[in-house]
Design a protein around this motif. Structure first.
Motif, mmCIF file in Angstrom:
data_model
loop_
_atom_site.group_PDB
_atom_site.id
_atom_site.type_symbol
_atom_site.label_atom_id
_atom_site.label_comp_id
_atom_site.label_asym_id
_atom_site.label_seq_id
_atom_site.Cartn_x
_atom_site.Cartn_y
_atom_site.Cartn_z
ATOM 1 N N PHE A 131 21.820 -27.200 -19.156
ATOM 2 C CA PHE A 131 21.310 -28.074 -18.105
ATOM 3 C C PHE A 131 20.373 -29.131 -18.676
ATOM 4 O O PHE A 131 20.500 -30.324 -18.384
ATOM 5 N N THR A 132 19.429 -28.700 -19.492
ATOM 6 C CA THR A 132 18.458 -29.651 -20.047
ATOM 7 C C THR A 132 19.087 -30.530 -21.127
ATOM 8 O O THR A 132 18.693 -31.685 -21.293
ATOM 9 N N ALA A 133 20.075 -29.999 -21.854
ATOM 10 C CA ALA A 133 20.743 -30.799 -22.881
ATOM 11 C C ALA A 133 21.499 -31.972 -22.271
ATOM 12 O O ALA A 133 21.737 -32.985 -22.931
ATOM 13 N N ALA A 134 21.885 -31.847 -21.000
ATOM 14 C CA ALA A 134 22.589 -32.931 -20.310
ATOM 15 C C ALA A 134 21.628 -33.963 -19.731
ATOM 16 O O ALA A 134 22.064 -34.921 -19.095
ATOM 17 N N GLY A 135 20.309 -33.767 -19.946
ATOM 18 C CA GLY A 135 19.331 -34.743 -19.477
ATOM 19 C C GLY A 135 18.676 -34.413 -18.154
ATOM 20 O O GLY A 135 17.913 -35.218 -17.626
ATOM 21 N N TYR A 136 18.956 -33.228 -17.603
ATOM 22 C CA TYR A 136 18.342 -32.832 -16.344
ATOM 23 C C TYR A 136 17.103 -31.973 -16.608
ATOM 24 O O TYR A 136 16.928 -31.430 -17.706
ATOM 25 N N LYS A 137 16.263 -31.838 -15.595
ATOM 26 C CA LYS A 137 15.045 -31.043 -15.712
ATOM 27 C C LYS A 137 15.018 -29.986 -14.617
ATOM 28 O O LYS A 137 15.373 -30.256 -13.471
ATOM 29 N N LEU A 138 14.591 -28.803 -14.987
ATOM 30 C CA LEU A 138 14.417 -27.715 -14.024
ATOM 31 C C LEU A 138 12.952 -27.646 -13.611
ATOM 32 O O LEU A 138 12.060 -27.813 -14.439
ATOM 33 N N ALA A 139 12.728 -27.393 -12.330
ATOM 34 C CA ALA A 139 11.360 -27.216 -11.863
ATOM 35 C C ALA A 139 10.852 -25.845 -12.300
ATOM 36 O O ALA A 139 11.631 -24.962 -12.677
ATOM 37 N N ASP A 140 9.554 -25.674 -12.251
ATOM 38 C CA ASP A 140 8.983 -24.378 -12.599
ATOM 39 C C ASP A 140 9.545 -23.302 -11.673
ATOM 40 O O ASP A 140 9.625 -23.490 -10.454
ATOM 41 N N GLY A 141 9.954 -22.190 -12.258
ATOM 42 C CA GLY A 141 10.488 -21.095 -11.456
ATOM 43 C C GLY A 141 11.953 -21.222 -11.123
ATOM 44 O O GLY A 141 12.472 -20.440 -10.323
ATOM 45 N N GLU A 142 12.654 -22.191 -11.733
ATOM 46 C CA GLU A 142 14.086 -22.360 -11.490
ATOM 47 C C GLU A 142 14.883 -22.024 -12.754
ATOM 48 O O GLU A 142 14.373 -22.103 -13.873
ATOM 49 N N ARG A 143 16.152 -21.675 -12.553
ATOM 50 C CA ARG A 143 17.070 -21.491 -13.669
ATOM 51 C C ARG A 143 18.427 -22.063 -13.292
ATOM 52 O O ARG A 143 18.734 -22.235 -12.106
ATOM 53 N N ALA A 144 19.236 -22.334 -14.294
ATOM 54 C CA ALA A 144 20.583 -22.875 -14.072
ATOM 55 C C ALA A 144 21.624 -21.816 -14.404
ATOM 56 O O ALA A 144 21.414 -20.960 -15.268
ATOM 57 N N VAL A 145 22.736 -21.882 -13.690
ATOM 58 C CA VAL A 145 23.883 -21.006 -13.931
ATOM 59 C C VAL A 145 25.131 -21.876 -13.973
ATOM 60 O O VAL A 145 25.279 -22.800 -13.155
ATOM 61 N N VAL A 146 26.029 -21.615 -14.903
ATOM 62 C CA VAL A 146 27.291 -22.357 -15.011
ATOM 63 C C VAL A 146 28.455 -21.378 -14.859
ATOM 64 O O VAL A 146 28.495 -20.346 -15.537
ATOM 65 N N VAL A 147 29.381 -21.699 -13.967
ATOM 66 C CA VAL A 147 30.548 -20.862 -13.709
ATOM 67 C C VAL A 147 31.807 -21.628 -14.113
ATOM 68 O O VAL A 147 31.994 -22.780 -13.710
ATOM 69 N N HIS A 148 32.662 -20.991 -14.891
ATOM 70 C CA HIS A 148 33.908 -21.591 -15.364
ATOM 71 C C HIS A 148 35.087 -20.937 -14.644
ATOM 72 O O HIS A 148 35.263 -19.722 -14.717
ATOM 73 N N THR A 149 35.886 -21.721 -13.937
ATOM 74 C CA THR A 149 37.069 -21.219 -13.240
ATOM 75 C C THR A 149 38.289 -22.062 -13.612
ATOM 76 O O THR A 149 38.164 -23.225 -13.999
ATOM 77 N N GLU A 150 39.467 -21.463 -13.467
ATOM 78 C CA GLU A 150 40.722 -22.168 -13.693
ATOM 79 C C GLU A 150 41.667 -21.913 -12.530
ATOM 80 O O GLU A 150 41.804 -20.771 -12.079
ATOM 81 N N LEU A 151 42.296 -22.964 -12.034
ATOM 82 C CA LEU A 151 43.249 -22.870 -10.932
ATOM 83 C C LEU A 151 44.636 -23.202 -11.452
ATOM 84 O O LEU A 151 44.843 -24.257 -12.057
ATOM 85 N N ALA A 152 45.583 -22.292 -11.233
ATOM 86 C CA ALA A 152 46.981 -22.496 -11.630
ATOM 87 C C ALA A 152 47.827 -22.624 -10.365
ATOM 88 O O ALA A 152 47.874 -21.707 -9.547
ATOM 89 N N ASN A 153 48.484 -23.754 -10.201
ATOM 90 C CA ASN A 153 49.319 -24.004 -9.023
ATOM 91 C C ASN A 153 50.671 -23.326 -9.245
ATOM 92 O O ASN A 153 51.489 -23.783 -10.046
ATOM 93 N N THR A 154 50.924 -22.236 -8.524
ATOM 94 C CA THR A 154 52.160 -21.462 -8.690
ATOM 95 C C THR A 154 53.210 -21.785 -7.639
ATOM 96 O O THR A 154 54.292 -21.199 -7.657
ATOM 97 N N GLY A 155 52.892 -22.696 -6.713
ATOM 98 C CA GLY A 155 53.829 -23.023 -5.645
ATOM 99 C C GLY A 155 54.511 -24.352 -5.870
ATOM 100 O O GLY A 155 54.585 -24.864 -6.991
ATOM 101 N N THR A 156 55.016 -24.917 -4.772
ATOM 102 C CA THR A 156 55.726 -26.199 -4.830
ATOM 103 C C THR A 156 54.980 -27.313 -4.117
ATOM 104 O O THR A 156 55.474 -28.423 -4.013
ATOM 105 N N VAL A 157 53.774 -26.998 -3.605
ATOM 106 C CA VAL A 157 52.959 -27.975 -2.883
ATOM 107 C C VAL A 157 51.756 -28.336 -3.746
ATOM 108 O O VAL A 157 51.103 -27.459 -4.323
ATOM 109 N N THR A 158 51.439 -29.616 -3.831
ATOM 110 C CA THR A 158 50.291 -30.057 -4.612
ATOM 111 C C THR A 158 48.991 -29.554 -3.989
ATOM 112 O O THR A 158 48.808 -29.610 -2.772
ATOM 113 N N PHE A 159 48.096 -29.039 -4.830
ATOM 114 C CA PHE A 159 46.761 -28.649 -4.377
ATOM 115 C C PHE A 159 45.910 -29.917 -4.382
ATOM 116 O O PHE A 159 45.614 -30.481 -5.431
#
Length: 304
Positions: free
Chosen positions: A199-227
């Motif tokens: 978070f801080t390496a990207a140039g953002y700042k956290l306030a006192d008492g805060e933390r950042a969390v990063v979640v990585h997800t992947e979506l695979a389209n298995t049908g015939t309709v565009t998501f």
């Protein structure tokens, strides 16, 4: 030029931060209706600001949709030109697109749960087409959970199948359906907690008492309709007290965010950033296609 109101100011500030973005994505980061965001941006563009509101599409997909419109039988008018909510927005020339993958990800301290996957594959975006009557499903094309819209089974629940298992752990791939008939799987690849360094390496700042969390997800389209939606629009963290934590309106260059649109047969990944109180306990990650939960909601348990 008249000074913008607070909502316009938030739009412009976020756009200046991103440089270039689709209206849907810009609106999602601010919690706005994409149509309202598009209207405001078009108005601001005409006020003299260095702001361009445009539209792009998959030409082959549009031509195919127009060809199929004869069979659908309800779209007879010409294609309207001009900006639409799914089009890109660019604030002046020379702005880099934030979130573009820039090679290998740097290591980060903190607990990394799950195993990062490889490359991201992103298909061309395709905006929504006017709603059309659904064709009668064949044996190879199973009915949606509640049947075709406008049919008697749409309003009846006695023939609805039993709910599928929609829960798993980090690393699990769960299957679900979208609002427009799209079928896809979502994998919770990893949870980086804490992710303060990213978070801080990207140039953002956290306030006192805060933390950042990063979640990585992947979506695979298995049908015939565009998501057509943003894959993590309603991806939230669940806390030990039963509260939800929504995504933060930021993106990290080292952890590319999701983009709108996943074509059939393709897989797209992205990272979602959260900012929460330092002592908050995260118990699970929840995905939904709408703000409220339903039978298609997915939940991944986060182990301590």
């Amino acid at each position: 030029m008249v000074a913008p109101d607070p909502v316009d100011a938030r739009l412009l500030a976020m756009l200046a931060e991103m440089g270039r973005a689709a209206v849907h994505e810009l609106a999602a980061r601010l919690g706005m209706d994409p149509r309202e965001a598009a209207t405001r941006l078009i108005t601001l563009s005409g006020s003299g600001l260095p702001l361009l509101v445009g539209v792009e599409c998959d030409p082959n997909g549009i031509r195919k949709a127009l060809a199929n419109s004869v069979a659908w039988g309800s779209y007879t008018g010409p294609v309207q030109s001009g900006p639409v909510p799914g089009g890109p927005v660019q604030a002046g020339p020379g702005h880099a697109v934030r979130g573009t993958p820039s090679g290998a990800y740097p290591p980060a301290p903190g607990t990394v749960r799950g195993t990062p996957s490889g490359s991201y594959r992103q298909g061309p975006p395709s905006g929504p087409f006017p709603a059309q009557p659904h064709p009668v499903p064949t044996a190879q094309e199973p009915l949606n959970t509640w049947g075709p819209p406008q049919s008697s089974s749409w309003a009846r629940g006695d023939h609805a199948p039993a709910p599928k298992a929609r829960t798993g752990k980090i690393g699990s791939t769960l299957e679900t359906e979208g609002l427009e008939g799209a079928r896809f799987t979502i994998q919770l690849v990893e949870v980086v907690d804490p992710a303060d360094f990213l978070f801080t390496a990207a140039g953002y700042k956290l306030a006192d008492g805060e933390r950042a969390v990063v979640v990585h997800t992947e979506l695979a389209n298995t049908g015939t309709v565009t998501f057509n939606a943003l894959p993590d629009m309603y991806l939230v963290l669940m806390t030990g007290t039963g509260e939800t934590v929504g995504k933060a309106p930021v993106s990290l260059s080292s952890r590319p965010p999701h983009k709108i649109g996943v074509q059939p047969g393709e897989t797209a990944g992205g990272h979602t950033v959260y900012v929460l109180p330092e002592n908050t306990v995260v118990t699970s990650v929840r995905w939904s296609s709408r703000p409220e939960t339903d039978l298609n909601t997915l939940v991944w348990t986060v182990d301590d």
